[in-house]
Write an enzyme that holds these catalytic residues in place. Structure first.
Site, PDB file in Angstrom:
ATOM      1  N   GLU A 112      30.419 -25.383 -50.507  1.00 30.59           N
ATOM      2  CA  GLU A 112      30.153 -25.490 -49.071  1.00 30.59           C
ATOM      3  C   GLU A 112      28.662 -25.284 -48.796  1.00 30.59           C
ATOM      4  O   GLU A 112      28.262 -24.315 -48.142  1.00 30.59           O
ATOM      5  CB  GLU A 112      31.041 -24.505 -48.314  1.00 30.59           C
ATOM      6  CG  GLU A 112      32.525 -24.864 -48.488  1.00 30.59           C
ATOM      7  CD  GLU A 112      33.481 -23.981 -47.699  1.00 30.59           C
ATOM      8  OE1 GLU A 112      33.059 -22.935 -47.180  1.00 30.59           O
ATOM      9  OE2 GLU A 112      34.673 -24.348 -47.609  1.00 30.59           O
TER      10      GLU A 112
ATOM     11  N   HIS B 296      42.000 -26.838 -48.865  1.00 31.18           N
ATOM     12  CA  HIS B 296      40.614 -26.432 -48.593  1.00 31.18           C
ATOM     13  C   HIS B 296      40.196 -25.361 -49.601  1.00 31.18           C
ATOM     14  O   HIS B 296      41.019 -24.561 -50.035  1.00 31.18           O
ATOM     15  CB  HIS B 296      40.494 -25.870 -47.169  1.00 31.18           C
ATOM     16  CG  HIS B 296      40.419 -26.942 -46.131  1.00 31.18           C
ATOM     17  ND1 HIS B 296      39.560 -26.870 -45.069  1.00 31.18           N
ATOM     18  CD2 HIS B 296      41.092 -28.112 -45.996  1.00 31.18           C
ATOM     19  CE1 HIS B 296      39.703 -27.945 -44.312  1.00 31.18           C
ATOM     20  NE2 HIS B 296      40.638 -28.718 -44.846  1.00 31.18           N
ATOM     21  N   GLU B 297      38.917 -25.354 -49.919  1.00 32.20           N
ATOM     22  CA  GLU B 297      38.316 -24.405 -50.874  1.00 32.20           C
ATOM     23  C   GLU B 297      38.895 -24.511 -52.281  1.00 32.20           C
ATOM     24  O   GLU B 297      38.611 -23.679 -53.144  1.00 32.20           O
ATOM     25  CB  GLU B 297      38.412 -22.934 -50.390  1.00 32.20           C
ATOM     26  CG  GLU B 297      37.648 -22.634 -49.132  1.00 32.20           C
ATOM     27  CD  GLU B 297      38.472 -22.853 -47.870  1.00 32.20           C
ATOM     28  OE1 GLU B 297      39.698 -22.711 -47.932  1.00 32.20           O
ATOM     29  OE2 GLU B 297      37.880 -23.196 -46.832  1.00 32.20           O
TER      30      GLU B 297
ATOM     31  N   ASN C 238      28.639 -17.493 -48.290  1.00 31.04           N
ATOM     32  CA  ASN C 238      30.043 -17.889 -48.261  1.00 31.04           C
ATOM     33  C   ASN C 238      30.908 -16.705 -48.651  1.00 31.04           C
ATOM     34  O   ASN C 238      30.424 -15.762 -49.274  1.00 31.04           O
ATOM     35  CB  ASN C 238      30.279 -19.056 -49.228  1.00 31.04           C
ATOM     36  CG  ASN C 238      31.420 -19.933 -48.765  1.00 31.04           C
ATOM     37  OD1 ASN C 238      32.569 -19.545 -48.822  1.00 31.04           O
ATOM     38  ND2 ASN C 238      31.083 -21.100 -48.242  1.00 31.04           N
TER      39      ASN C 238
ATOM     40  N   GLU D 153      33.358 -27.554 -39.964  1.00 34.44           N
ATOM     41  CA  GLU D 153      33.395 -26.150 -39.524  1.00 34.44           C
ATOM     42  C   GLU D 153      31.997 -25.516 -39.529  1.00 34.44           C
ATOM     43  O   GLU D 153      31.693 -24.668 -38.694  1.00 34.44           O
ATOM     44  CB  GLU D 153      34.367 -25.334 -40.385  1.00 34.44           C
ATOM     45  CG  GLU D 153      33.990 -25.255 -41.854  1.00 34.44           C
ATOM     46  CD  GLU D 153      35.075 -24.586 -42.707  1.00 34.44           C
ATOM     47  OE1 GLU D 153      36.177 -24.358 -42.205  1.00 34.44           O
ATOM     48  OE2 GLU D 153      34.797 -24.313 -43.882  1.00 34.44           O
TER      49      GLU D 153
ATOM     50  N   GLU E 119      39.067 -30.304 -48.943  1.00 34.27           N
ATOM     51  CA  GLU E 119      37.799 -30.030 -48.274  1.00 34.27           C
ATOM     52  C   GLU E 119      36.724 -29.980 -49.361  1.00 34.27           C
ATOM     53  O   GLU E 119      36.095 -30.986 -49.657  1.00 34.27           O
ATOM     54  CB  GLU E 119      37.884 -28.718 -47.508  1.00 34.27           C
ATOM     55  CG  GLU E 119      36.611 -28.409 -46.775  1.00 34.27           C
ATOM     56  CD  GLU E 119      36.583 -26.997 -46.245  1.00 34.27           C
ATOM     57  OE1 GLU E 119      36.135 -26.806 -45.116  1.00 34.27           O
ATOM     58  OE2 GLU E 119      36.974 -26.067 -46.980  1.00 34.27           O
TER      59      GLU E 119
ATOM     60  N   HIS F 235      50.191 -24.588 -42.012  1.00 31.85           N
ATOM     61  CA  HIS F 235      48.952 -24.009 -42.534  1.00 31.85           C
ATOM     62  C   HIS F 235      49.270 -22.841 -43.450  1.00 31.85           C
ATOM     63  O   HIS F 235      49.963 -21.905 -43.041  1.00 31.85           O
ATOM     64  CB  HIS F 235      48.045 -23.524 -41.392  1.00 31.85           C
ATOM     65  CG  HIS F 235      46.733 -22.999 -41.879  1.00 31.85           C
ATOM     66  ND1 HIS F 235      46.203 -21.800 -41.477  1.00 31.85           N
ATOM     67  CD2 HIS F 235      45.846 -23.513 -42.771  1.00 31.85           C
ATOM     68  CE1 HIS F 235      45.036 -21.604 -42.079  1.00 31.85           C
ATOM     69  NE2 HIS F 235      44.801 -22.627 -42.865  1.00 31.85           N
ATOM     70  N   HIS F 236      48.801 -22.929 -44.689  1.00 33.10           N
ATOM     71  CA  HIS F 236      48.942 -21.839 -45.655  1.00 33.10           C
ATOM     72  C   HIS F 236      47.565 -21.354 -46.063  1.00 33.10           C
ATOM     73  O   HIS F 236      46.945 -21.921 -46.966  1.00 33.10           O
ATOM     74  CB  HIS F 236      49.654 -22.321 -46.930  1.00 33.10           C
ATOM     75  CG  HIS F 236      51.106 -22.607 -46.742  1.00 33.10           C
ATOM     76  ND1 HIS F 236      51.833 -23.334 -47.671  1.00 33.10           N
ATOM     77  CD2 HIS F 236      51.979 -22.277 -45.755  1.00 33.10           C
ATOM     78  CE1 HIS F 236      53.096 -23.426 -47.251  1.00 33.10           C
ATOM     79  NE2 HIS F 236      53.207 -22.802 -46.092  1.00 33.10           N
ATOM     80  N   GLU F 237      47.045 -20.359 -45.402  1.00 29.46           N
ATOM     81  CA  GLU F 237      45.829 -19.712 -45.903  1.00 29.46           C
ATOM     82  C   GLU F 237      46.294 -18.722 -46.969  1.00 29.46           C
ATOM     83  O   GLU F 237      47.172 -17.895 -46.712  1.00 29.46           O
ATOM     84  CB  GLU F 237      45.092 -19.000 -44.768  1.00 29.46           C
ATOM     85  CG  GLU F 237      43.861 -18.213 -45.211  1.00 29.46           C
ATOM     86  CD  GLU F 237      42.868 -19.050 -46.004  1.00 29.46           C
ATOM     87  OE1 GLU F 237      42.334 -20.017 -45.453  1.00 29.46           O
ATOM     88  OE2 GLU F 237      42.626 -18.725 -47.194  1.00 29.46           O
TER      89      GLU F 237
HETATM   90  C1  NOJ Z   1      38.518 -22.234 -44.082  1.00 35.37           C
HETATM   91  C2  NOJ Z   1      38.967 -23.616 -43.772  1.00 35.37           C
HETATM   92  O1  NOJ Z   1      38.032 -24.569 -44.210  1.00 35.37           O
HETATM   93  C3  NOJ Z   1      39.193 -23.697 -42.286  1.00 35.37           C
HETATM   94  O2  NOJ Z   1      39.512 -25.025 -41.923  1.00 35.37           O
HETATM   95  C4  NOJ Z   1      40.284 -22.739 -41.900  1.00 35.37           C
HETATM   96  O3  NOJ Z   1      40.459 -22.772 -40.522  1.00 35.37           O
HETATM   97  C5  NOJ Z   1      39.925 -21.320 -42.322  1.00 35.37           C
HETATM   98  N1  NOJ Z   1      39.560 -21.300 -43.687  1.00 35.37           N
HETATM   99  C6  NOJ Z   1      41.079 -20.357 -42.111  1.00 35.37           C
HETATM  100  O4  NOJ Z   1      42.100 -20.651 -42.987  1.00 35.37           O
HETATM  101 CA    CA Z   2      36.193 -24.212 -45.826  1.00 38.25          CA
END
Ligand code: NOJ
Ligand code: CA
Length: 702
Positions: free
Chosen positions: A171, A483-484, A193, A508, A502, A413-415
């Site tokens: 990123e 993402h990530e 980051n 973002e 991503e 959404h799975h963070e």
């Molecule tokens: C980073 C992600 O790129 C973003 O899109 C997301 O909203 C946040 N993490 C929270 O999960």
């Molecule tokens: Ca991100």
């Protein structure tokens, strides 16, 4: 698959014991291979008679193995093949893809160790792919990589479009400099980051884009990264040679292999025309065909999200501000006071569903719907989310029924907060929950350091996880947008339910202080070489303090530029990322986002220069409609667009969304002009792009 031609034994122009030459189908590229006196393999690459990669070493250093796979080799066998097939992707920039290459396969033996490896070279019209193969054999079974020693020796001090080499993050904004200037600029190129680790001031990431003094474009990357760790590149400044630098695991090893095994492909694309790099399908072609069987459930998605308001700080993912920490299953949220800013609440979500439905979107993402966000990263927390327990104000069932009645699919959404073990513990129940409530796609995320501690985002262990999550998702007919996670390397050909990633600096960051205005003229040459990006474009309100007075970020783009991204940043997953109320203010411009197709029959890369501009035209799948986009860097620019790609004899109406005369990404980003024009394949349009601007166009048959 159709039209497959495979021919053997026709290509080698010399068959000496120690040197071989192979040409690309169009004869523009020439690969040379040799062993030196110590039995070390070397290759070099020429393009149109010019040397692009000077003699460069190949080989792997192993842990606890004196000889390693570095020298003492003899050529045991050589074979060659011509391959030509055309295949149809499930979704993509075009409906048919030609995979045409000449191949050279060299089996190398270490007689003393009684073991052998294969180096397989594929030469396409766009450049070279090669990989190491480790066939099953008695004396090479389990082995541990200390380092891969693949070199890419450059022939000059090229201009590079680079981001810092890192084990955990991509990123970053791109820096444009000579190769010799990288180490001096390295510290300036760093931005913070939640998880990052650089290894050397001469370290850069792939896909690395370069341009030589004499106008040759060179791109280094990898394809089919599986069961291996990611390759960064480390520049030896004295020889201008890049050396592979794999991502280590928690104890410092760089890969655990069990034969039979293969390395990812190392790729070198070369052309004197930058648009060839954008148009190339080499990375995809180096991946295996679809492994999923029935793919009728995989579909491109245009979506909105309860998201930008959290990213900008206007609202929150967390339900309450009262909890310094959360223990999953033990916290009684009904006893806490809500903070009044929690966006993922049923009533608010319904408003988004109404808007998305009214304007023809397919899906809605909602983040912050599940318990745990009060305490979600920064503490190396293992049991961080369970992916199935909603906050008290988010009624899963009611939202599901409402969305269904409005023809909107909910996007899960799975963070994971990088707690991969925790995610794997819950993966089946999480996917079952999605099936039960009609979620067909998931945005996953890996913010923060990986757990198990010491593992990295781009190490073999995490890379195995990302693919495991994608394959398991396919069992539940779920599409994944991670993402990530590690940046893509064309795996979407094999697993087309991987519809997005991503793995770069996305929109973002425009709300985290801003990105460079020419960022989007570089990404298609770098990050997108491996596959589509969930860039989340479509921001119309550039002054973020209007959403959150405590956030002074400015989105460095014009509205016309934001529209063009739907064409220039190819993705089967396109988001309209801004808030409904901002679209309400500019409904005429929003029309382009409503109209834009997300799957394509044809793509034409009309003009491009990394860091400066990209102009692309695409024909919508199974339709006669075309869409065109131009993104521009910081120098205002005039261009002529020749519409000769349109079908001859037909008349179309072009709707042109252009920067207004006085538009500028910083001072006047919302100034645009919409005009319409009758056009044919003989039309040429004169257009202007502002600094950080561009234009977008729909071209509809009349
Ligand atoms: C980073 C992600 O790129 C973003 O899109 C997301 O909203 C946040 N993490 C929270 O999960
Ligand atoms: Ca991100």
């Amino acid at each position: 698959m159709k039209n497959t031609i495979v021919l053997f034994g026709l290509l080698l122009t010399s068959l000496l014991t120690y040197g071989q030459t192979l040409k690309s189908p169009n004869s523009e590229h020439e690969l040379n291979f040799k062993l030196n006196e110590a039995g070390t393999p070397f290759y070099s690459l020429n393009y149109k008679g010019k040397e692009i990669i000077e003699e460069s070493q190949l080989g792997l250093e192993l842990v606890d193995d004196d000889t390693s796979l570095m020298n003492g080799f003899e050529i045991k066998e050589i074979s060659d093949t011509i391959f030509d097939e055309t295949w149809e992707p499930v979704w993509g920039e075009q409906s048919e893809i030609r995979n045409h290459y000449n191949e050279l396969v060299i089996t190398l033996e270490q007689p003393k160790e009684e073991r052998h490896i294969i180096i397989r070279f594929r030469l396409f019209d766009e450049g070279l792919g090669f990989r190491y193969e480790f066939p099953q054999q008695k004396n090479l079974v389990y082995f541990v990589i200390k380092e891969e020693h693949t070199e890419f020796a450059m022939t000059g001090d090229h201009t590079a479009f680079w981001i810092p080499g890192d084990y955990d993050s991509q990123e970053y904004d791109y820096t444009i400099s000579k190769l010799s200037e990288i180490s001096g600029l390295f510290d300036d190129a760093l931005t913070g980051n939640a998880s990052q680790e650089q290894f050397a001031e001469t370290g850069v990431q792939t896909s690395l884009m370069m341009k030589s003094k004499d106008g040759i474009y060179i791109n280094l990357h990898e394809a089919a990264l599986k069961e291996y760790s990611l390759m960064n590149l480390n520049l030896d400044e004295s020889s201008l040679t890049f050396k592979s630098w794999l991502t280590p695991d928690a104890v410092g090893n760089k890969g655990y292999l069990q034969a039979p095994a293969v390395s990812p492909w190392r790729t070198v694309m070369v052309s004197d025309d930058a648009t060839d790099i954008l148009a190339s399908n080499m990375t995809l072609n180096l991946n295996e065909p679809n492994a999923l069987g029935d793919t009728s459930w995989i579909k491109p998605i245009k979506y909105m999200g309860v998201w930008w308001e959290m990213i900008t700080g206007k609202s929150t993912w967390n339900y309450t501000d009262e909890l310094p920490s959360v223990k999953l299953g033990e916290t009684d949220y009904s006893k806490t006071i809500p903070n009044g800013k929690h966006a993922a609440n049923t009533e608010h979500v319904k408003k988004y569903i109404d808007f998305a439905s009214k304007h023809g979107f397919d899906a809605l993402l909602v983040e912050g719907w599940n318990e745990g966000w009060e305490d979600w990263f920064g503490n190396s927390k293992d049991f961080v989310f369970d992916f199935v327990t909603p906050y008290p104000d988010f009624d899963v069932e009611e939202i599901h029924d409402y969305a269904k009645s409005k023809n909107i699919e909910m996007m899960m959404h799975h963070e994971t907060s990088g707690a991969i073990r925790n995610y794997e513990r819950h993966l089946d129940t999480a996917y079952q929950f999605m099936n039960k409530y009609g979620y067909t796609s998931v945005k996953s995320g890996y913010v923060g350091d990986i757990i198990p501690r010491g593992e990295r985002h781009y190490g073999q262990w995490a890379i195995n996880h990302y693919l495991y999550a994608v394959k398991k998702a396919a069992d539940y007919k779920i599409m994944v947008n991670a993402h990530e996670a590690v940046r893509p390397t064309g795996l979407r050909r094999t697993y087309p339910n991987l519809i997005g990633n991503e793995s770069a600096r996305g929109t973002e960051f425009q709300a985290f202080g801003g990105s460079k205005p020419n960022h989007v003229t570089i990404l298609p040459f770098t990050r997108l070489i491996g596959g589509p990006m969930d860039y989340t474009p479509g921001i119309f309100e550039m002054d973020i303090s209007k959403l959150n007075p405590n956030n002074n970020s400015h989105v460095n783009a014009t509205i016309a530029n934001q529209l063009a991204l739907y064409v220039t940043m190819y993705s089967p997953l396109q988001m309209a990322a801004d808030l409904p109320e901002h679209y309400e203010q500019f409904m005429d411009a929003f029309q382009f986002i409503k109209d834009i197709a997300i799957d394509w029959d044809e793509s034409h890369y009309l003009e491009a220069e990394p860091g400066e501009y990209i102009t692309v035209a695409r024909k919508a799948k199974d339709s006669s409609s075309w869409f065109l986009g131009n993104v521009n860097g910081t120098t205002p620019r005039k261009t002529k667009v020749d519409l000769d790609f349109l079908e001859k004899g037909k008349t179309y109406e072009a709707t042109i969304y252009a920067d207004a005369k006085d538009a500028h990404y910083k001072t006047n980003p919302q100034a645009y002009k919409i005009s319409t024009k009758k056009v044919t394949s003989r039309s040429t349009l004169k257009l202007k792009s502002a600094a950080g601007g561009g234009f977008a166009m729909s071209i509809i048959e009349k």
